[in-house]
Design a protein around this motif. Structure first.
Motif, PDB file in Angstrom:
ATOM      1  N   THR A   2      10.118   8.052  -9.573  1.00 16.47           N
ATOM      2  CA  THR A   2      11.460   8.613  -9.423  1.00 16.47           C
ATOM      3  C   THR A   2      11.701   9.043  -7.981  1.00 16.47           C
ATOM      4  O   THR A   2      12.782   8.818  -7.438  1.00 16.47           O
ATOM      5  N   LEU A   5      12.356   5.959  -5.798  1.00 20.27           N
ATOM      6  CA  LEU A   5      13.696   5.433  -6.044  1.00 20.27           C
ATOM      7  C   LEU A   5      14.765   6.349  -5.453  1.00 20.27           C
ATOM      8  O   LEU A   5      15.765   5.873  -4.909  1.00 20.27           O
ATOM      9  N   THR A  73      25.674   4.272 -10.128  1.00 17.12           N
ATOM     10  CA  THR A  73      25.633   2.995 -10.857  1.00 17.12           C
ATOM     11  C   THR A  73      27.052   2.511 -11.151  1.00 17.12           C
ATOM     12  O   THR A  73      27.381   1.338 -10.910  1.00 17.12           O
ATOM     13  N   LEU A 101      21.460  -1.505 -10.114  1.00 17.70           N
ATOM     14  CA  LEU A 101      20.247  -1.578 -10.941  1.00 17.70           C
ATOM     15  C   LEU A 101      19.189  -0.574 -10.483  1.00 17.70           C
ATOM     16  O   LEU A 101      18.500   0.024 -11.311  1.00 17.70           O
ATOM     17  N   VAL A 102      19.080  -0.366  -9.174  1.00 17.17           N
ATOM     18  CA  VAL A 102      18.139   0.639  -8.667  1.00 17.17           C
ATOM     19  C   VAL A 102      18.571   2.025  -9.135  1.00 17.17           C
ATOM     20  O   VAL A 102      17.748   2.838  -9.576  1.00 17.17           O
ATOM     21  N   THR A 105      17.807   2.368 -12.754  1.00 22.62           N
ATOM     22  CA  THR A 105      16.360   2.534 -12.925  1.00 22.62           C
ATOM     23  C   THR A 105      15.943   3.964 -12.604  1.00 22.62           C
ATOM     24  O   THR A 105      15.102   4.548 -13.296  1.00 22.62           O
ATOM     25  N   TYR A 106      16.530   4.538 -11.542  1.00 22.75           N
ATOM     26  CA  TYR A 106      16.247   5.935 -11.208  1.00 22.75           C
ATOM     27  C   TYR A 106      16.597   6.825 -12.403  1.00 22.75           C
ATOM     28  O   TYR A 106      15.805   7.675 -12.794  1.00 22.75           O
ATOM     29  N   ALA A 108      16.941   6.117 -15.599  1.00 22.39           N
ATOM     30  CA  ALA A 108      16.051   5.879 -16.750  1.00 22.39           C
ATOM     31  C   ALA A 108      14.676   6.467 -16.491  1.00 22.39           C
ATOM     32  O   ALA A 108      14.082   7.098 -17.383  1.00 22.39           O
ATOM     33  N   THR A 109      14.154   6.296 -15.292  1.00 27.31           N
ATOM     34  CA  THR A 109      12.841   6.839 -14.952  1.00 27.31           C
ATOM     35  C   THR A 109      12.850   8.352 -14.978  1.00 27.31           C
ATOM     36  O   THR A 109      11.919   8.985 -15.494  1.00 27.31           O
TER      37      THR A 109
END
Length: 114
Positions: A2, A5, A73, A101-102, A105-106, A108-109
């Motif tokens: 995290t 990112l 996002t 997407l990055v 992903t941040y 979600a992580t």
């Protein structure tokens, strides 16, 4: 993960957001290309800078980071749509999709980590 990112997002969004806020010539050109007033482009820059602040503060308070990353996002998804609607070739929209997407992903992580 995290943290990495979050740093990547900061390195991408902070210079771009500040350039939009300052109405740098390249950003004025981009705004004109999209038929967007510079004032609105500055709002986008402010949202990007706020997103960076939220992502970085989210490293200590997860809900804020998740909210900020979600906002980034959505902002980048909208940017990809704007590129395509203005007739830009698909490769011009790819960076916005990748950064979206990055950001996703941040989020979600961060949610799974904390």
């Amino acid at each position: 993960m995290t943290t990495v990112l979050g740093i990547v997002l900061s390195l991408v969004f902070l210079p771009l957001g500040l350039a939009k806020l300052a109405a740098a010539p390249v950003m004025r050109q981009a705004a004109a290309h999209f038929g967007m007033p510079v004032r609105l482009y500055r709002v986008v820059g402010a949202l990007e800078v706020a997103g960076v602040a939220g992502v970085l503060m989210g490293l200590t308070w997860t809900p804020l980071g998740v909210a900020a990353a979600t906002g980034l996002t959505l902002l980048m998804a909208a940017a990809a749509v704007v590129h395509l609607r203005h007739g830009d070739p698909l490769p011009r929209a790819v960076p916005a999709v990748v950064v979206a997407l990055v950001s996703l992903t941040y989020a979600a992580t961060a949610m799974t980590a904390g």
